[in-house]
Design an enzyme around this catalytic site. Sequence first.
Site, PDB file in Angstrom:
ATOM      1  N   ASN A 160      24.030 -23.291   4.238  1.00  0.00           N
ATOM      2  CA  ASN A 160      24.621 -22.437   3.371  1.00  0.00           C
ATOM      3  C   ASN A 160      25.950 -22.837   2.079  1.00  0.00           C
ATOM      4  OD1 ASN A 160      23.817 -19.649   2.861  1.00  0.00           O
ATOM      5  ND2 ASN A 160      26.111 -19.976   3.500  1.00  0.00           N
ATOM      6  N   GLU A 187      28.793 -25.039   3.205  1.00  0.00           N
ATOM      7  CA  GLU A 187      29.938 -24.906   2.499  1.00  0.00           C
ATOM      8  C   GLU A 187      29.956 -26.217   2.663  1.00  0.00           C
ATOM      9  OE1 GLU A 187      32.726 -22.598   1.989  1.00  0.00           O
ATOM     10  OE2 GLU A 187      31.113 -20.218   1.681  1.00  0.00           O
TER      11      GLU A 187
HETATM   12  O1  9MR Z   1      34.225 -12.345   3.470  1.00  0.00           O
HETATM   13  C1  9MR Z   1      34.570 -12.909   4.130  1.00  0.00           C
HETATM   14  C2  9MR Z   1      36.781 -12.373   4.179  1.00  0.00           C
HETATM   15  O2  9MR Z   1      36.228 -11.867   5.195  1.00  0.00           O
HETATM   16  C3  9MR Z   1      36.548 -13.416   5.044  1.00  0.00           C
HETATM   17  O3  9MR Z   1      38.339 -13.313   4.475  1.00  0.00           O
HETATM   18  C4  9MR Z   1      36.499 -15.013   4.151  1.00  0.00           C
HETATM   19  C5  9MR Z   1      37.092 -16.204   5.177  1.00  0.00           C
HETATM   20  O4  9MR Z   1      36.402 -16.611   6.491  1.00  0.00           O
HETATM   21  O5  9MR Z   1      35.205 -15.496   4.617  1.00  0.00           O
HETATM   22  C6  9MR Z   1      34.382 -14.297   3.833  1.00  0.00           C
HETATM   23  O6  9MR Z   1      33.389 -14.859   3.292  1.00  0.00           O
HETATM   24  C7  9MR Z   1      33.109 -16.054   3.043  1.00  0.00           C
HETATM   25  C8  9MR Z   1      31.457 -16.769   4.066  1.00  0.00           C
HETATM   26  O7  9MR Z   1      32.047 -16.566   5.600  1.00  0.00           O
HETATM   27  C9  9MR Z   1      31.298 -18.019   3.103  1.00  0.00           C
HETATM   28  N1  9MR Z   1      31.290 -17.517   1.861  1.00  0.00           N
HETATM   29  C10 9MR Z   1      32.647 -17.463   1.429  1.00  0.00           C
HETATM   30  C11 9MR Z   1      32.520 -15.932   1.596  1.00  0.00           C
HETATM   31  C12 9MR Z   1      33.514 -15.085   1.253  1.00  0.00           C
HETATM   32  O8  9MR Z   1      34.991 -16.083   1.144  1.00  0.00           O
END
Ligand code: 9MR
Length: 464
Positions: free
Chosen positions: A205, A163
């Site tokens: 990603n 990101e």
């Molecule tokens: O699903 C993940 C959630 O449990 C966490 O609180 C959050 C923050 O770290 O991240 C979520 O996963 C993310 C992923 O790591 C990157 N892309 C977006 C995803 C959804 O927010």
Amino acid sequence: MRSTRWKAASRAAIALAGAGALAAGMALFVTAPASAGTTLGASAAEKGRYFGTAVAGFKLSDSAYTTILNREFNSVTAENEMKMNATEPQQNQFSYGAADQIVNHARSRGMSVRGHTLAWHSQQPGWMESMSGSALRQAMLNHVTQVATHFRGRVVAWDVVNEAFADGSSGGRRDSNLQRTGNDWIEAAFRAARAADPGAKLCYNDYNTDNWTHAKTQGVYNMVRDFKARGVPIDCVGFQSHFNNDSPYVSNYRTTLSSFAALGVDVQITELDIQGASANTYRSVVEDCLAVARCNGITVWGIRDSDSWRASQTPLLFNNNGSKKPAYDAVLAALNNGTTPTDPPTDPPTDPPTDPPTDPPTTPPPGPGGCTATVSVNQWTGGFVANVRVTAGSSALSGWTVTIALPSGATVTNAWSANRSGNTGTTNWTNVAYNGQVGAGQSTEYGFQANGTAGSLSPTCSAR
Ligand code: 9MR
């Protein structure tokens, strides 16, 4: 280590499909023989792909959860346990327990593991959030090196950087503490990851990169094209594909996947969920992936709706009770009936080398037995990254040594893809195990980071 299983399977399918296309004298895409898998993972494997899910470590004690996980999926991504705050909660104190538990669960059942994620502006440990400049750059590279080394051989693909691009119409980088260490932070992270785990595929990603016309998609595309042109070690691009009413699935998604693949990288759908879980939309996503030879696999971001980060959108393939939803049936059918590309010109199924250095050497090739070295420098206030290209002369090399005299005040702090002696003054660099063999006229690269000012560097090269 790199999985060759999906490649072998896809080549077999391609050979079959290619024979059919020849007989018909046409048809770029033909229907592959229908397969009859009864689980997502098995059906995907029959098409030479994987089907994965995000896994939350604390749910591995929930047997309803693990029953579905173990039955349906052949790839796993740790939902949170490999993030920077989880793996390095205090600087230089690494914590791998929760991640190792997920990796062991997966690998002991024959599932592969995607690593998520080595460098990200979000979910940083507190100590890192307050850092900046070359100290942060160094800390980030150390994190990448340590974590990728810990999981070496157990993670097939890493989201090296997550990101890093801005939303909106700029198509440029997102502002962050990492970005402010210099625009080359992403390539520095990739080089450090390659040095730490040469067998893992290295991915960039991001989200909202699904729509081919979106400025953010184009921004990432241009970065990947630049990386491939300059020999930065990138192997794959992950499309998170969180589809919802604000960021819906679009029919040019297949164009996006195939356009990136045409750059010579694999593409993977890494965090799929779809608000409302339309069976038609899930089917389209699967068909789009299967239509692109280098689309290796699909990961959904959770198993049951109740496992989703957006549970209220009921975006997944299983309901809260663990029952299969219509979207599940659509995905399974699409995997079993899917098409396999034959040989579209933009997406050669004969995978080219993942990171061929394409730039011609800037100095004339030396005579037999010799080599040349050229260097490109990215300087920022107080530090720089140097990328050194070693080019063999008219004979192949079986080892090389590069000598670089650093100006006073310059001190090497980190290096990748070479062994060094000396951090200041005259430094000598020799190949590591995997890049000593260089064919006649071919090149390889290594790099280093240093404090101070590079000035103009004049590397010399000799064969050994
Ligand atoms: O699903 C993940 C959630 O449990 C966490 O609180 C959050 C923050 O770290 O991240 C979520 O996963 C993310 C992923 O790591 C990157 N892309 C977006 C995803 C959804 O927010």
